[in-house]
Design a protein around this motif. Sequence first.
Motif, PDB file in Angstrom:
ATOM      1  N   ILE A  22       0.875  -1.209  -0.013  1.00  0.00           N
ATOM      2  CA  ILE A  22       0.028   0.065   0.061  1.00  0.00           C
ATOM      3  C   ILE A  22       0.753   1.126   0.008  1.00  0.00           C
ATOM      4  CG2 ILE A  22      -1.768   1.411   1.235  1.00  0.00           C
ATOM      5  CD1 ILE A  22      -2.325  -1.556   2.543  1.00  0.00           C
ATOM      6  N   ARG A  23       0.645   2.178  -1.042  1.00  0.00           N
ATOM      7  CA  ARG A  23       1.249   3.440  -1.034  1.00  0.00           C
ATOM      8  C   ARG A  23       0.266   4.553  -0.865  1.00  0.00           C
ATOM      9  NH1 ARG A  23       2.878   0.890  -5.362  1.00  0.00           N
ATOM     10  NH2 ARG A  23       2.074   2.334  -6.649  1.00  0.00           N
ATOM     11  N   PHE A  24       0.654   5.515   0.018  1.00  0.00           N
ATOM     12  CA  PHE A  24      -0.404   6.737  -0.015  1.00  0.00           C
ATOM     13  C   PHE A  24       0.497   7.729  -0.810  1.00  0.00           C
ATOM     14  CE2 PHE A  24      -3.730   5.195   2.832  1.00  0.00           C
ATOM     15  CZ  PHE A  24      -3.154   4.358   3.530  1.00  0.00           C
ATOM     16  N   GLU A  25       0.026   7.994  -1.883  1.00  0.00           N
ATOM     17  CA  GLU A  25       0.893   8.999  -2.764  1.00  0.00           C
ATOM     18  C   GLU A  25       0.325  10.375  -2.671  1.00  0.00           C
ATOM     19  OE1 GLU A  25       0.635   7.421  -6.894  1.00  0.00           O
ATOM     20  OE2 GLU A  25       1.973   5.882  -6.430  1.00  0.00           O
ATOM     21  N   ASN A  26       1.324  11.231  -2.434  1.00  0.00           N
ATOM     22  CA  ASN A  26       1.119  12.804  -1.938  1.00  0.00           C
ATOM     23  C   ASN A  26      -0.054  12.933  -1.068  1.00  0.00           C
ATOM     24  OD1 ASN A  26       3.157  13.316  -3.885  1.00  0.00           O
ATOM     25  ND2 ASN A  26       1.542  13.018  -5.568  1.00  0.00           N
ATOM     26  N   ALA A  27      -0.115  12.367   0.022  1.00  0.00           N
ATOM     27  CA  ALA A  27      -1.066  12.365   0.938  1.00  0.00           C
ATOM     28  C   ALA A  27      -1.195  13.536   1.714  1.00  0.00           C
ATOM     29  CB  ALA A  27      -0.603  11.236   2.270  1.00  0.00           C
ATOM     30  N   GLU A  28      -0.085  14.504   1.512  1.00  0.00           N
ATOM     31  CA  GLU A  28      -0.341  15.834   1.956  1.00  0.00           C
ATOM     32  C   GLU A  28      -1.101  16.608   1.185  1.00  0.00           C
ATOM     33  OE1 GLU A  28       3.209  15.788  -0.446  1.00  0.00           O
ATOM     34  OE2 GLU A  28       2.457  14.588   0.903  1.00  0.00           O
ATOM     35  N   HIS A  29      -1.490  16.182  -0.054  1.00  0.00           N
ATOM     36  CA  HIS A  29      -2.408  16.918  -1.047  1.00  0.00           C
ATOM     37  C   HIS A  29      -3.917  16.201  -1.175  1.00  0.00           C
ATOM     38  CE1 HIS A  29       0.877  19.535  -2.228  1.00  0.00           C
ATOM     39  NE2 HIS A  29       1.443  18.479  -2.441  1.00  0.00           N
ATOM     40  N   TYR A  30      -4.153  15.221  -0.328  1.00  0.00           N
ATOM     41  CA  TYR A  30      -5.551  14.480  -0.069  1.00  0.00           C
ATOM     42  C   TYR A  30      -6.567  15.817  -0.059  1.00  0.00           C
ATOM     43  CZ  TYR A  30      -3.244   9.921  -0.362  1.00  0.00           C
ATOM     44  OH  TYR A  30      -2.750   8.676  -0.621  1.00  0.00           O
ATOM     45  N   THR A  31      -7.633  15.555  -0.608  1.00  0.00           N
ATOM     46  CA  THR A  31      -8.804  16.493  -0.615  1.00  0.00           C
ATOM     47  C   THR A  31      -9.052  16.528   0.931  1.00  0.00           C
ATOM     48  OG1 THR A  31      -9.713  15.640  -2.611  1.00  0.00           O
ATOM     49  CG2 THR A  31     -11.199  16.806  -1.106  1.00  0.00           C
ATOM     50  N   ASP A  32      -9.140  15.855   1.785  1.00  0.00           N
ATOM     51  CA  ASP A  32      -9.793  15.797   3.014  1.00  0.00           C
ATOM     52  C   ASP A  32      -9.143  15.235   4.145  1.00  0.00           C
ATOM     53  OD1 ASP A  32     -12.220  16.693   4.237  1.00  0.00           O
ATOM     54  OD2 ASP A  32     -12.867  14.743   4.195  1.00  0.00           O
ATOM     55  N   LEU A  33      -7.620  14.998   4.014  1.00  0.00           N
ATOM     56  CA  LEU A  33      -6.954  14.208   5.297  1.00  0.00           C
ATOM     57  C   LEU A  33      -6.801  15.522   6.217  1.00  0.00           C
ATOM     58  CD1 LEU A  33      -5.717  11.628   6.355  1.00  0.00           C
ATOM     59  CD2 LEU A  33      -3.782  12.478   5.381  1.00  0.00           C
ATOM     60  N   ALA A  34      -6.292  16.638   5.637  1.00  0.00           N
ATOM     61  CA  ALA A  34      -5.926  17.645   6.842  1.00  0.00           C
ATOM     62  C   ALA A  34      -7.149  18.355   7.288  1.00  0.00           C
ATOM     63  CB  ALA A  34      -5.148  18.828   6.021  1.00  0.00           C
ATOM     64  N   LEU A  35      -8.371  18.267   6.515  1.00  0.00           N
ATOM     65  CA  LEU A  35      -9.700  18.950   6.973  1.00  0.00           C
ATOM     66  C   LEU A  35     -10.642  17.709   7.901  1.00  0.00           C
ATOM     67  CD1 LEU A  35     -10.555  20.594   3.710  1.00  0.00           C
ATOM     68  CD2 LEU A  35      -9.564  21.569   5.736  1.00  0.00           C
ATOM     69  N   SER A  36      -9.987  16.829   8.147  1.00  0.00           N
ATOM     70  CA  SER A  36     -10.864  15.569   8.819  1.00  0.00           C
ATOM     71  C   SER A  36     -10.725  15.879  10.304  1.00  0.00           C
ATOM     72  CB  SER A  36     -10.140  14.168   8.330  1.00  0.00           C
ATOM     73  OG  SER A  36      -8.961  14.221   8.920  1.00  0.00           O
ATOM     74  N   GLY A  37     -10.288  16.824  10.689  1.00  0.00           N
ATOM     75  CA  GLY A  37     -10.181  17.129  12.255  1.00  0.00           C
ATOM     76  C   GLY A  37      -8.794  16.794  12.498  1.00  0.00           C
ATOM     77  N   ALA A  38      -7.995  16.326  11.594  1.00  0.00           N
ATOM     78  CA  ALA A  38      -6.721  15.751  11.819  1.00  0.00           C
ATOM     79  C   ALA A  38      -5.748  16.883  11.506  1.00  0.00           C
ATOM     80  CB  ALA A  38      -6.391  14.837  10.910  1.00  0.00           C
ATOM     81  N   ALA A  39      -5.607  17.917  12.485  1.00  0.00           N
ATOM     82  CA  ALA A  39      -4.966  19.228  12.332  1.00  0.00           C
ATOM     83  C   ALA A  39      -3.338  18.901  12.586  1.00  0.00           C
ATOM     84  CB  ALA A  39      -5.367  20.215  13.265  1.00  0.00           C
ATOM     85  N   THR A  40      -3.153  17.907  13.327  1.00  0.00           N
ATOM     86  CA  THR A  40      -1.644  17.518  13.376  1.00  0.00           C
ATOM     87  C   THR A  40      -1.204  16.237  12.802  1.00  0.00           C
ATOM     88  OG1 THR A  40      -1.972  15.978  15.165  1.00  0.00           O
ATOM     89  CG2 THR A  40      -1.905  18.399  16.006  1.00  0.00           C
ATOM     90  N   PRO A  41       0.191  16.530  12.423  1.00  0.00           N
ATOM     91  CA  PRO A  41       0.746  15.306  11.546  1.00  0.00           C
ATOM     92  C   PRO A  41       0.360  13.822  12.096  1.00  0.00           C
ATOM     93  CG  PRO A  41       2.056  17.197  11.563  1.00  0.00           C
ATOM     94  CD  PRO A  41       1.121  17.654  12.443  1.00  0.00           C
ATOM     95  N   ARG A  42       0.492  13.918  13.398  1.00  0.00           N
ATOM     96  CA  ARG A  42       0.304  12.798  14.337  1.00  0.00           C
ATOM     97  C   ARG A  42      -0.940  12.031  13.967  1.00  0.00           C
ATOM     98  NH1 ARG A  42      -1.752  11.292  18.606  1.00  0.00           N
ATOM     99  NH2 ARG A  42      -2.176  13.250  19.546  1.00  0.00           N
ATOM    100  N   VAL A  43      -2.058  12.934  14.053  1.00  0.00           N
ATOM    101  CA  VAL A  43      -3.283  12.473  13.798  1.00  0.00           C
ATOM    102  C   VAL A  43      -3.590  11.977  12.448  1.00  0.00           C
ATOM    103  CG1 VAL A  43      -5.780  13.084  13.986  1.00  0.00           C
ATOM    104  CG2 VAL A  43      -4.225  13.756  15.737  1.00  0.00           C
ATOM    105  N   GLN A  44      -3.051  12.826  11.390  1.00  0.00           N
ATOM    106  CA  GLN A  44      -3.148  12.479  10.012  1.00  0.00           C
ATOM    107  C   GLN A  44      -2.408  11.079   9.722  1.00  0.00           C
ATOM    108  OE1 GLN A  44      -1.147  15.735   8.120  1.00  0.00           O
ATOM    109  NE2 GLN A  44      -3.079  17.069   8.509  1.00  0.00           N
ATOM    110  N   ALA A  45      -1.196  10.823  10.331  1.00  0.00           N
ATOM    111  CA  ALA A  45      -0.542   9.685  10.010  1.00  0.00           C
ATOM    112  C   ALA A  45      -1.215   8.468  10.944  1.00  0.00           C
ATOM    113  CB  ALA A  45       0.967   9.670  10.864  1.00  0.00           C
ATOM    114  N   ASP A  46      -1.956   8.579  12.115  1.00  0.00           N
ATOM    115  CA  ASP A  46      -2.955   7.778  12.611  1.00  0.00           C
ATOM    116  C   ASP A  46      -4.126   7.342  11.714  1.00  0.00           C
ATOM    117  OD1 ASP A  46      -3.711   6.052  14.770  1.00  0.00           O
ATOM    118  OD2 ASP A  46      -5.290   7.382  15.069  1.00  0.00           O
ATOM    119  N   LEU A  47      -4.604   8.134  11.072  1.00  0.00           N
ATOM    120  CA  LEU A  47      -5.671   8.086  10.111  1.00  0.00           C
ATOM    121  C   LEU A  47      -5.257   6.988   8.949  1.00  0.00           C
ATOM    122  CD1 LEU A  47      -7.776  11.406   9.837  1.00  0.00           C
ATOM    123  CD2 LEU A  47      -8.524   9.189  10.819  1.00  0.00           C
TER     124      LEU A  47
END
Length: 165
Positions: A24-49
């Motif tokens: 599994i590869r998450f390509e350019n995850a920092e540009h995903y439509t919703d990852l940063a807007l998912s309530g995951a304001a911190t990189p740690r929470v984004q990585a957990d998702l």
Amino acid sequence: MPKLTLLAIPMLVMAQAACADISIRFENAEHYTDLALSGAATPRVQADLLQQFEAHFRKLAGQYLPAGDSLDLAVEDIDMAGAFEPWQTPNATNTRFIRDLYYPRIKLNYRWYGPDGQIKAEKQEQISDLNYLMLQDSARYPNNDPLRYEKAMLDRWFADSFGKR
């Protein structure tokens, strides 16, 4: 030849499920439509998702891919169910509003290989679930699971794409 007891059968099923291989590869995850807007304001929470998504993909691969097959999966975008509506409650900045127009979508591509290494399928797909609020399959996940709608959508997609064993 030894007899299989009832206790050995679940172990045999678990061993078969573990035979499926997935990368599994998450390509350019920092540009995903919703990852940063998912309530995951911190990189740690984004990585957990992303870890939760990865764990679910692995579980489904073990459940649906035939033994000996492998799957190379690249996730290109994630748009989670719901959205933020800051005009509704200015103090609740991390509150997702779940409405039918904010349905989950995941863009991915994959290569599915058979045990002999030959490609069985190669596709780019936009998985979405317009009826995610009407279907009851998300009820199998707890209400506090931030990916309950996405997991239910992926459950159906894996079953449809790779067949039930």
